[in-house]
Write a protein that holds these residues in place. Structure first.
Motif, PDB file in Angstrom:
ATOM      1  N   ALA A  30     -40.116  93.180 -13.629  1.00  0.00           N
ATOM      2  CA  ALA A  30     -40.371  93.622 -12.258  1.00  0.00           C
ATOM      3  C   ALA A  30     -39.103  94.186 -11.631  1.00  0.00           C
ATOM      4  O   ALA A  30     -39.124  95.235 -10.971  1.00  0.00           O
ATOM      5  CB  ALA A  30     -40.910  92.462 -11.424  1.00  0.00           C
TER       6      ALA A  30
ATOM      7  N   SER B   4     -50.531  93.685  -0.682  1.00  0.00           N
ATOM      8  CA  SER B   4     -50.559  93.319  -2.102  1.00  0.00           C
ATOM      9  C   SER B   4     -51.306  92.004  -2.306  1.00  0.00           C
ATOM     10  O   SER B   4     -52.075  91.860  -3.263  1.00  0.00           O
ATOM     11  CB  SER B   4     -49.130  93.189  -2.636  1.00  0.00           C
ATOM     12  OG  SER B   4     -48.440  94.419  -2.569  1.00  0.00           O
TER      13      SER B   4
ATOM     14  N   LEU C 196     -46.391  89.080  -9.472  1.00  0.00           N
ATOM     15  CA  LEU C 196     -45.943  90.464  -9.292  1.00  0.00           C
ATOM     16  C   LEU C 196     -46.280  91.000  -7.903  1.00  0.00           C
ATOM     17  O   LEU C 196     -45.576  91.872  -7.384  1.00  0.00           O
ATOM     18  CB  LEU C 196     -46.563  91.364 -10.363  1.00  0.00           C
ATOM     19  CG  LEU C 196     -46.027  91.157 -11.786  1.00  0.00           C
ATOM     20  CD1 LEU C 196     -46.904  91.881 -12.794  1.00  0.00           C
ATOM     21  CD2 LEU C 196     -44.580  91.654 -11.889  1.00  0.00           C
TER      22      LEU C 196
ATOM     23  N   HIS D  59     -42.785  92.651  -7.423  1.00  0.00           N
ATOM     24  CA  HIS D  59     -42.737  94.005  -7.990  1.00  0.00           C
ATOM     25  C   HIS D  59     -43.110  95.014  -6.910  1.00  0.00           C
ATOM     26  O   HIS D  59     -44.274  95.194  -6.582  1.00  0.00           O
ATOM     27  CB  HIS D  59     -43.701  94.122  -9.180  1.00  0.00           C
ATOM     28  CG  HIS D  59     -43.690  95.482  -9.794  1.00  0.00           C
ATOM     29  ND1 HIS D  59     -44.842  96.211 -10.016  1.00  0.00           N
ATOM     30  CD2 HIS D  59     -42.671  96.260 -10.226  1.00  0.00           C
ATOM     31  CE1 HIS D  59     -44.525  97.374 -10.567  1.00  0.00           C
ATOM     32  NE2 HIS D  59     -43.217  97.424 -10.693  1.00  0.00           N
TER      33      HIS D  59
ATOM     34  N   ASP E 187     -48.542  96.778 -11.044  1.00  0.00           N
ATOM     35  CA  ASP E 187     -48.600  95.396 -11.523  1.00  0.00           C
ATOM     36  C   ASP E 187     -49.423  95.293 -12.806  1.00  0.00           C
ATOM     37  O   ASP E 187     -49.132  94.465 -13.682  1.00  0.00           O
ATOM     38  CB  ASP E 187     -49.214  94.488 -10.455  1.00  0.00           C
ATOM     39  CG  ASP E 187     -48.321  94.332  -9.233  1.00  0.00           C
ATOM     40  OD1 ASP E 187     -47.141  94.740  -9.306  1.00  0.00           O
ATOM     41  OD2 ASP E 187     -48.811  93.813  -8.211  1.00  0.00           O
TER      42      ASP E 187
END
Length: 395
Positions: free
Chosen positions: A77, A249, A277, A281, A371
């Motif tokens: 990540a 997210s 993630l 990320h 992801d």
């Protein structure tokens, strides 16, 4: 949906600022210049607290996992985030001299360029320097992880909640008024045409970079898993468009998880990596932050070199781990770095926030879609090096 409402308010503030600033008298503009000065000073005051509130528990919580899968996922990540920033830098470095040719913000660099001044100002001295807050956050966060102190971690989490409340209840509600004042002042001074032109050009460049970087991510994922990267992207499309709507997210995790499993990521791996993630990320957000900050620096006439940006990018990759679940979380977590390492003043920070929030949903969509690729790569590595389910459980 709250983020969508914020975006609508930001756009409305820009439109009204341009419209009203074109005919308002100097007294009205100076009133908002006074508000902007006070708000900007408060933003400067709160930056160290935001850093402490977000980075300390972020590192403390991340450091709890000792499994191999956590290490592999976090490393991928971070690498992806840094590569995204490097691509954004060299793209901006190549295109901005053409895209933004002849455009500058004299109002920032020349005090006599026409911006109206505030009636008065209120000094708000920050409790500590930004670098001090960063170092303290790392020391405490790593220390919490090392000694496994639930008490300190809970205190850090509680403090994060306080800072999040300040952002949600004070900064975010007042931000549209701040942006309105900036655009009204710039319109009054004859500077707004530059900003609107920059907004449009940078926005298009960022979206293109998001798409191209997703192709790169899935080209790598497809090569290690022996799949067609474009078929993988097609299967992940629902996650992308869900993120466009939710701008979150975290809210998109169920959709991301479902479709990541459809691109041949093992269930146990996906169940672990996708939620992780979603928090660490942020390649799309990094592309946006680098592109927007470089645009502001270019308008300032600053000399931009890779050597000067790389330290900022490396720190940004760590800071993104602590991006909070509040509107504009990534840019809020990054404002300390922007101020300290790139020397952004309050007005520049406000322009950065406006630029960032204008495309926040696209950055989030890039993050969550990527992801899936990172999960497939992680799954391939864990399979090759025989990272067992026991390791995953420990993580």
């Amino acid at each position: 949906m709250k983020r969508f409402g914020l975006l609508a308010r930001i756009i409305t503030a820009i439109i009204l600022g341009v419209a009203i600033g074109s005919f308002s008298n100097d007294w009205f503009i100076r009133f908002f210049a006074t508000f902007n000065g006070i708000f900007g000073n408060f933003l400067t005051f709160i930056i160290p607290l935001i850093i402490l509130g977000f980075i300390t528990p972020g590192i403390g919580e991340m450091g709890r996992g000792a499994g191999k899968l956590l290490s592999v996922t976090a490393a991928l990540a971070y690498t992806s985030t840094i590569i995204a920033g490097i691509i954004a830098f060299f793209t901006a470095k190549s295109l901005y001299p053409t895209l933004l040719n002849g455009q500058s913000l004299q109002a920032f660099t020349d005090p006599t360029a026409g911006l109206s001044e505030a009636f008065f100002s209120i000094d708000m001295t920050p409790p500590m320097e930004v670098i001090t807050a960063l170092l303290l956050s790392f020391v405490i966060g790593i220390g919490i992880a090392a000694i496994r102190s639930n008490t300190l971690l809970n205190i850090a989490i509680d403090f994060r909640q306080i800072v999040e409340l300040v952002i949600e209840k004070v900064i975010i509600p007042l931000l549209p008024f701040h942006i309105f004042g900036i655009f009204a002042n710039m319109t009054h001074a004859g500077q707004v045409a530059t900003i609107l032109s920059v907004f449009a050009k940078v926005f298009i460049m960022i979206i293109v970079l998001h798409i191209l970087y997703l192709v790169v991510q899935y080209a790598v994922a497809g090569s290690v898993s022996k799949q067609n990267p474009f078929m993988m992207l097609r299967k992940m499309a629902p996650a992308y468009f869900t993120a466009l709507g939710t701008q979150s997210s975290a809210a998109t995790i169920p959709i991301t998880l479902k479709h990541t499993k459809n691109i041949k990521a093992r269930e146990n791996t996906a169940d672990f990596t996708v939620p992780l993630l979603a928090n660490i990320h942020l390649s799309g957000s990094t592309i946006t932050l680098l592109s927007c900050s470089l645009a502001v620096l270019f308008l300032q006439g600053e000399t931009i070199t890779f050597g000067s940006i790389l330290p900022f990018l490396l720190m940004l990759g760590v800071t993104m781990v602590a991006a909070p679940g509040v509107p504009g979380g990534a840019v809020m977590a990054a404002i300390g770095l922007l101020k300290e390492m790139l020397h952004f003043d309050p007005t520049m920070l406000s322009l950065m926030i406006a630029l960032y929030l204008a495309q926040d949903s696209f950055g989030t969509a890039c993050n969550v879609t990527g992801d899936g690729a990172i999960t497939v790569i992680t799954d391939s590595i864990s399979d090759k090096f025989n990272i067992t389910d026991t390791d995953k459980t420990k993580a």
